[in-house]
Design an enzyme around this catalytic site. Structure first.
Site, PDB file in Angstrom:
ATOM      1  CG  ASP A  34      -2.106   0.886   1.123  1.00 40.49           C
ATOM      2  OD1 ASP A  34      -3.227   0.369   1.206  1.00 40.49           O
ATOM      3  OD2 ASP A  34      -1.937   2.112   0.921  1.00 40.49           O
ATOM      4  CB  THR A  38      -7.047   6.834   0.384  1.00 38.95           C
ATOM      5  OG1 THR A  38      -6.999   5.567  -0.290  1.00 38.95           O
ATOM      6  CG2 THR A  38      -7.089   7.934  -0.647  1.00 38.95           C
ATOM      7  CE1 TYR A 148     -12.450   4.139  -7.783  1.00 37.13           C
ATOM      8  CE2 TYR A 148     -14.733   4.259  -8.490  1.00 37.13           C
ATOM      9  CZ  TYR A 148     -13.754   3.688  -7.695  1.00 37.13           C
ATOM     10  OH  TYR A 148     -14.076   2.671  -6.827  1.00 37.13           O
ATOM     11  CE1 TYR A 162      -2.020  -7.690 -18.907  1.00 34.40           C
ATOM     12  CE2 TYR A 162      -0.619  -9.429 -18.059  1.00 34.40           C
ATOM     13  CZ  TYR A 162      -0.777  -8.133 -18.495  1.00 34.40           C
ATOM     14  OH  TYR A 162       0.301  -7.295 -18.539  1.00 34.40           O
ATOM     15  CD  GLN A 165      -1.988 -10.921 -25.707  1.00 31.43           C
ATOM     16  OE1 GLN A 165      -2.823 -10.021 -25.623  1.00 31.43           O
ATOM     17  NE2 GLN A 165      -0.730 -10.690 -26.018  1.00 31.43           N
TER      18      GLN A 165
HETATM   19  P1  NAD Z   1      -9.712   3.116   0.327  1.00 34.14           P
HETATM   20  O1  NAD Z   1      -9.385   4.414  -0.307  1.00 34.14           O
HETATM   21  O2  NAD Z   1     -10.036   3.085   1.777  1.00 34.14           O
HETATM   22  O3  NAD Z   1      -8.562   2.054   0.081  1.00 34.14           O
HETATM   23  C1  NAD Z   1      -7.756   2.050  -1.064  1.00 34.14           C
HETATM   24  C2  NAD Z   1      -6.350   1.661  -0.634  1.00 34.14           C
HETATM   25  O4  NAD Z   1      -5.504   1.615  -1.803  1.00 34.14           O
HETATM   26  C3  NAD Z   1      -5.715   2.683   0.315  1.00 34.14           C
HETATM   27  O5  NAD Z   1      -5.097   2.029   1.396  1.00 34.14           O
HETATM   28  C4  NAD Z   1      -4.694   3.405  -0.546  1.00 34.14           C
HETATM   29  O6  NAD Z   1      -3.618   3.932   0.193  1.00 34.14           O
HETATM   30  C5  NAD Z   1      -4.289   2.291  -1.502  1.00 34.14           C
HETATM   31  N1  NAD Z   1      -3.722   2.792  -2.765  1.00 34.14           N
HETATM   32  C6  NAD Z   1      -4.245   3.744  -3.578  1.00 34.14           C
HETATM   33  N2  NAD Z   1      -3.448   3.911  -4.663  1.00 34.14           N
HETATM   34  C7  NAD Z   1      -2.414   3.047  -4.514  1.00 34.14           C
HETATM   35  C8  NAD Z   1      -1.260   2.763  -5.281  1.00 34.14           C
HETATM   36  N3  NAD Z   1      -1.008   3.405  -6.432  1.00 34.14           N
HETATM   37  N4  NAD Z   1      -0.384   1.833  -4.820  1.00 34.14           N
HETATM   38  C9  NAD Z   1      -0.620   1.177  -3.651  1.00 34.14           C
HETATM   39  N5  NAD Z   1      -1.689   1.408  -2.876  1.00 34.14           N
HETATM   40  C10 NAD Z   1      -2.580   2.327  -3.313  1.00 34.14           C
HETATM   41  O7  NAD Z   1     -10.933   2.508  -0.520  1.00 34.14           O
HETATM   42  P2  NAD Z   1     -11.825   1.222  -0.236  1.00 34.14           P
HETATM   43  O8  NAD Z   1     -13.215   1.663  -0.023  1.00 34.14           O
HETATM   44  O9  NAD Z   1     -11.168   0.359   0.748  1.00 34.14           O
HETATM   45  O10 NAD Z   1     -11.791   0.525  -1.674  1.00 34.14           O
HETATM   46  C11 NAD Z   1     -10.952  -0.577  -1.923  1.00 34.14           C
HETATM   47  C12 NAD Z   1     -11.134  -1.001  -3.376  1.00 34.14           C
HETATM   48  O11 NAD Z   1     -12.483  -1.393  -3.600  1.00 34.14           O
HETATM   49  C13 NAD Z   1     -10.824   0.099  -4.384  1.00 34.14           C
HETATM   50  O12 NAD Z   1     -10.155  -0.472  -5.488  1.00 34.14           O
HETATM   51  C14 NAD Z   1     -12.176   0.596  -4.790  1.00 34.14           C
HETATM   52  O13 NAD Z   1     -12.184   1.103  -6.097  1.00 34.14           O
HETATM   53  C15 NAD Z   1     -13.030  -0.661  -4.682  1.00 34.14           C
HETATM   54  N6  NAD Z   1     -14.423  -0.312  -4.408  1.00 34.14           N
HETATM   55  C16 NAD Z   1     -14.817   0.106  -3.181  1.00 34.14           C
HETATM   56  C17 NAD Z   1     -16.136   0.476  -2.983  1.00 34.14           C
HETATM   57  C18 NAD Z   1     -16.645   0.934  -1.641  1.00 34.14           C
HETATM   58  O14 NAD Z   1     -17.803   1.335  -1.563  1.00 34.14           O
HETATM   59  N7  NAD Z   1     -15.876   0.884  -0.585  1.00 34.14           N
HETATM   60  C19 NAD Z   1     -17.057   0.428  -4.040  1.00 34.14           C
HETATM   61  C20 NAD Z   1     -16.600   0.029  -5.283  1.00 34.14           C
HETATM   62  C21 NAD Z   1     -15.286  -0.368  -5.466  1.00 34.14           C
END
Ligand code: NAD
Ligand code: UDP
Length: 320
Positions: A34, A38, A148, A162, A165
């Protein structure tokens, strides 16, 4: 159960921290990567005591080298709150596109299963209601949410390419609005905002007229959906909607939170954000069929009670 070596990208975030705990409790070895964009270190503090847990600060837009042999990769890395992803749109696109490709390469090298956390946002401002997986969506490709939405759509394309392929074992889940403990106080999403505002006695910020709808899923239901998705056969890629089909307007949500917190807060109207989807509700028939009868079990009121308790703990209200 055989111990697996599992990489969770984005494991310090809201969903990722719960997933890591569940995998550790199941006896697996978890490597959490991570960049803490965020995510929060306090989400992982209690995980550090597990001998099988390793945290590595790493940004997935750069390739990740791992010496062991991975059995599973979960890609949750990506800011999920509109406030967060719109603050750094180019980094958000890089994370979904370059980051997902880096992790797919890692999955390919390890011959392991790759789960992609996609989103209901791939449906955009949906013209079909409820949304099922065969609907291709209505996304503004040049709008402020596109970093997004389009990033996640491209990540889905990459997974399927992926798979076609190279034969990579991929699993795509489209997560609908999920909430629970470990969300940040300043996360900006509607449930964390409203609960924190209600506990502080601040005005509740209703964007637009509050008649737009969302379907809110408690974190535990998402975790059981993820687990069942990982248990499906290698040829099942999804995408599959994982969400709670109970739909509420934002005004109904605000009223419920005010009542559950016994808060004196008043509703305050703010402008509607650009491209904010008008309604969202998952059709979960595919999930129920393919994921061994999976259905969400926790209703909004019950889930909110647990989430309110969490925010009360970390944020002592003025009146306490
Ligand atoms: P969040 O923002 O709490 O967690 C995302 C995590 O990814 C964070 O810890 C952040 O530091 C890390 N991160 C971001 N960019 C990064 C990078 N480039 N390299 C390494 N780490 C990185 O969000 P969440 O609610 O926990 O969501 C988790 C996943 O689930 C996300 O991919 C999100 O798109 C997907 N998602 C969540 C929801 C929801 O309602 N919570 C809905 C749809 C999809
Ligand atoms: N919203 C709101 N007040 C807030 C935060 C969000 O009215 O303080 C609305 C927002 O306009 C959207 C819904 O709540 O219609 C869900 O927003 P969120 O950011 O949680 O997630 P989204 O589903 O838009 O990604």
């Amino acid at each position: 159960m055989k111990q697996k070596e599992i990489l969770v990208a984005g494991g310090a975030g809201f969903v990722g921290s719960h997933l890591c705990r569940r995998l550790l409790d199941d006896g697996h070895k978890v490597i959490c990567i991570d960049n803490l964009h965020t995510g929060q270190l306090n989400n992982i503090e209690s995980l550090l005591k597990y001998p099988g847990y390793t945290f590595i600060k790493h940004d997935i837009i750069y390739p990740f080298k791992y010496d062991g042999h991975l059995n599973e990769i979960y890609n949750l890395a990506c800011p999920a709150s509109p406030k967060d992803y719109q603050a750094q749109p180019i980094q958000t696109i890089k994370t979904s596109v370059i980051g997902t490709m880096n992790l797919l390469n890692l999955a390919e090298n390890n011959h392991c299963t790759f789960l992609q956390a996609s989103t209901s946002e791939v449906y955009g401002d949906a013209e079909i209601h409820p949304q099922s997986e065969n609907y291709w969506g209505n996304v503004n490709p040049i709008g402020i949410r596109a970093c997004y939405d389009e990033g996640k759509r491209c990540a889905e394309s990459l997974c399927m390419d992926y798979h076609r392929q190279f034969g990579t074992k991929v699993k795509i889940i489209r997560i609908f609005n999920t909430y629970g403990p470990n969300m940040r106080v300043d996360d900006g999403r509607v449930i964390s905002n409203f609960i924190v505002q209600a506990l502080r006695g601040d005005d509740i910020t209703i964007y637009g007229d509050g008649r737009q709808t969302r379907s809110f899923q408690y974190i535990d239901d998402l975790l059981s959906g993820i687990s069942k998705m990982m248990q499906t056969s290698d040829d099942f890629t999804g995408p599959v909607n994982i969400g709670n089909p109970d739909e509420y307007s934002i005004l109904e949500l605000a009223e419920m939170i005010l009542q559950l917190t016994n808060s004196p807060s008043k509703l305050e109207t703010h402008p509607m954000p650009i491209d904010d989807p008008k309604c969202r509700r998952p059709d979960i028939s595919l999930a129920t069929t393919m994921l061994n009868g999976w259905k969400p079990k926790i209703g909004l009121e019950e889930g909110l009670k647990g989430t309110i308790e969490y925010f009360k703990e970390i944020h002592k209200p003025i009146s306490a």
